[in-house]
Design a protein around this motif. Structure first.
Motif, PDB file in Angstrom:
ATOM      1  N   ARG A  61      32.369  -2.833  41.913  1.00 26.36           N
ATOM      2  CA  ARG A  61      32.258  -2.502  43.340  1.00 26.36           C
ATOM      3  C   ARG A  61      30.825  -2.682  43.826  1.00 26.36           C
ATOM      4  O   ARG A  61      30.598  -3.175  44.941  1.00 26.36           O
ATOM      5  CB  ARG A  61      32.715  -1.057  43.562  1.00 26.36           C
ATOM      6  N   PHE A 180      41.302   6.983  45.246  1.00 31.24           N
ATOM      7  CA  PHE A 180      40.218   6.230  44.613  1.00 31.24           C
ATOM      8  C   PHE A 180      39.483   7.158  43.652  1.00 31.24           C
ATOM      9  O   PHE A 180      39.272   8.325  43.956  1.00 31.24           O
ATOM     10  CB  PHE A 180      39.242   5.717  45.684  1.00 31.24           C
ATOM     11  N   SER A 200      47.968   8.056  40.689  1.00 31.83           N
ATOM     12  CA  SER A 200      47.682   6.865  41.478  1.00 31.83           C
ATOM     13  C   SER A 200      46.177   6.776  41.645  1.00 31.83           C
ATOM     14  O   SER A 200      45.436   7.682  41.266  1.00 31.83           O
ATOM     15  CB  SER A 200      48.366   6.940  42.843  1.00 31.83           C
ATOM     16  N   ASP A 202      42.982   3.703  43.201  1.00 26.26           N
ATOM     17  CA  ASP A 202      42.211   2.490  42.965  1.00 26.26           C
ATOM     18  C   ASP A 202      40.934   2.854  42.227  1.00 26.26           C
ATOM     19  O   ASP A 202      40.721   3.999  41.840  1.00 26.26           O
ATOM     20  CB  ASP A 202      41.894   1.814  44.300  1.00 26.26           C
ATOM     21  N   ARG A 206      43.126   3.037  36.457  1.00 22.97           N
ATOM     22  CA  ARG A 206      43.902   2.318  35.438  1.00 22.97           C
ATOM     23  C   ARG A 206      43.067   1.969  34.210  1.00 22.97           C
ATOM     24  O   ARG A 206      43.625   1.638  33.161  1.00 22.97           O
ATOM     25  CB  ARG A 206      44.540   1.066  36.046  1.00 22.97           C
ATOM     26  N   GLU A 218      51.053   2.861  43.278  1.00 16.90           N
ATOM     27  CA  GLU A 218      50.049   2.496  44.257  1.00 16.90           C
ATOM     28  C   GLU A 218      49.634   3.732  45.045  1.00 16.90           C
ATOM     29  O   GLU A 218      50.455   4.594  45.354  1.00 16.90           O
ATOM     30  CB  GLU A 218      50.567   1.412  45.208  1.00 16.90           C
TER      31      GLU A 218
END
Length: 270
Positions: A61, A180, A200, A202, A206, A218
Motif C-alpha cells: 500500500r 481493512f 473479512s 482487505d 488473508r 468480501e
C-alpha cells in the motif's frame, strides 16, 4: 504525521517511521480528509531514514502511495503463546469478536448478518472500546434492539487481560467483519487459541488468516457474512476442520523475541 518536524530534524536524528496501515485508509473519512492525510503522511515518510510496516500488504500500500518499497522493512507483530480454547461446541455456540467498536471493524455488518440467523442457537460477545466512535456504538445498540438481539449480543467494552483470556477460552468461534486491517492482531490471537474464524477484510487479513482455519468473505457484505456464519454455526465438521487449521497455524505465528531480533537488525542498519 509531523512532516515539518521530520524535515527539520532528519539531519540531526536517524528517523524510523512505523506504519500499521496508512492513515488515509481509515473508514469514514471524507475524500478531502483522506487526501490531506495521504499527502501529509507521504511527505513525512519520504523524509525518514527507514520505514517499518507491520505486513507485506501495508508495504504494498505504501508503494502504491509513491513511497520506495526498498525503504520499507516488514516486521509483523508477535503473538503471545496461549492455551487452546475449550471449544465445547455445546449450544448455544459462543461467538467472540474482539476489536474497538468503530466503523472499520464492521460490527454493524456483523449484527445485521446474525439477525438473519436467529434460528441457530448462538450468543455473541463484542469485546472492545466503546469510546472511540460513539456514533457507531449508538448505531450498534439500535440495531441490536431493533433486531430483538438484546439477550444474544453483548457489548462488553474493554476487558482486562484475565477477562479477555476467559472470553477467548469460552468461545467456540471467532468472528470479525473488518473492512481493512494492517495486520490483524485479534485474528492472530484467535489462531493462537485454535479458534475457527469467520471474517473479512482487505489489507493483510488473508495473509494473517489461513484458509484452512477460516471462512473469509468480501468485506462489507452482510449476505456473504451471514452465509459463512450459517455454515460455521450449523456444520460441526467444518468447525472442527477450521479448528485443526488454526492449531496448525498457531505454530507458525511470529513470537515477540524473533520480532525484537528483527527490529534490532533493522535499526542497526539505519
Amino acid at each position: 504525521v509531523m512532516g515539518d518536524l521530520v524535515a527539520s530534524e532528519r539531519q540531526r536524528l536517524r528517523l524510523v517511521g512505523l506504519v500499521h496501515h496508512p492513515l488515509a485508509d481509515e473508514t469514514g473519512l471524507t475524500p478531502a480528509r483522506a487526501s490531506a492525510l495521504r499527502a501529509a503522511e507521504v511527505r513525512a515518510l519520504g523524509k525518514v531514514h527507514r520505514i517499518v510496516a507491520t505486513s507485506r500488504a501495508t508495504r504494498r500500500r505504501l508503494a502504491e502511495m509513491g513511497l520506495d518499497p526498498e525503504q520499507v522493512a516488514v516486521i509483523e507483530p508477535g503473538t503471545d503463546p496461549a492455551p487452546l480454547a475449550v471449544r465445547s461446541g455445546q449450544p448455544p455456540l459462543q461467538l467472540l469478536s474482539v476489536g474497538a467498536v468503530i466503523a472499520r471493524k464492521g460490527h454493524l455488518t456483523l449484527i445485521d448478518a446474525l439477525a438473519a440467523l436467529k434460528e441457530h442457537p448462538w450468543t455473541l460477545r463484542i469485546v472492545g472500546s466503546l469510546d472511540r466512535e460513539p456514533t457507531v456504538v449508538a448505531q450498534a445498540r439500535d440495531r441490536i434492539a431493533r433486531s430483538g438481539l438484546e439477550e444474544r449480543v453483548i457489548l462488553t467494552g474493554e476487558l482486562d487481560e484475565a477477562a479477555l483470556e476467559q472470553a477467548y477460552q469460552q468461545a467456540d468461534v471467532f468472528v470479525l467483519a473488518s473492512l481493512f486491517e494492517g495486520y490483524g492482531m485479534a485474528f492472530a490471537e484467535a489462531l493462537a487459541r485454535g479458534l475457527p474464524i469467520v471474517g473479512s477484510g482487505d489489507g493483510a487479513v488473508r495473509q494473517t488468516v489461513p484458509a484452512s482455519a477460516s471462512l473469509l468473505v468480501e468485506p462489507g457484505s452482510t449476505q456473504a457474512l451471514s452465509g459463512a456464519l450459517g455454515i460455521m454455526l450449523s456444520d460441526p465438521a467444518r468447525r472442527q476442520a477450521c479448528s485443526r487449521g488454526a492449531e496448525r497455524a498457531r505454530a507458525n505465528l511470529p513470537d515477540w523475541p524473533s520480532r525484537c531480533r528483527h527490529w534490532s537488525e533493522t535499526l542497526s542498519h539505519v
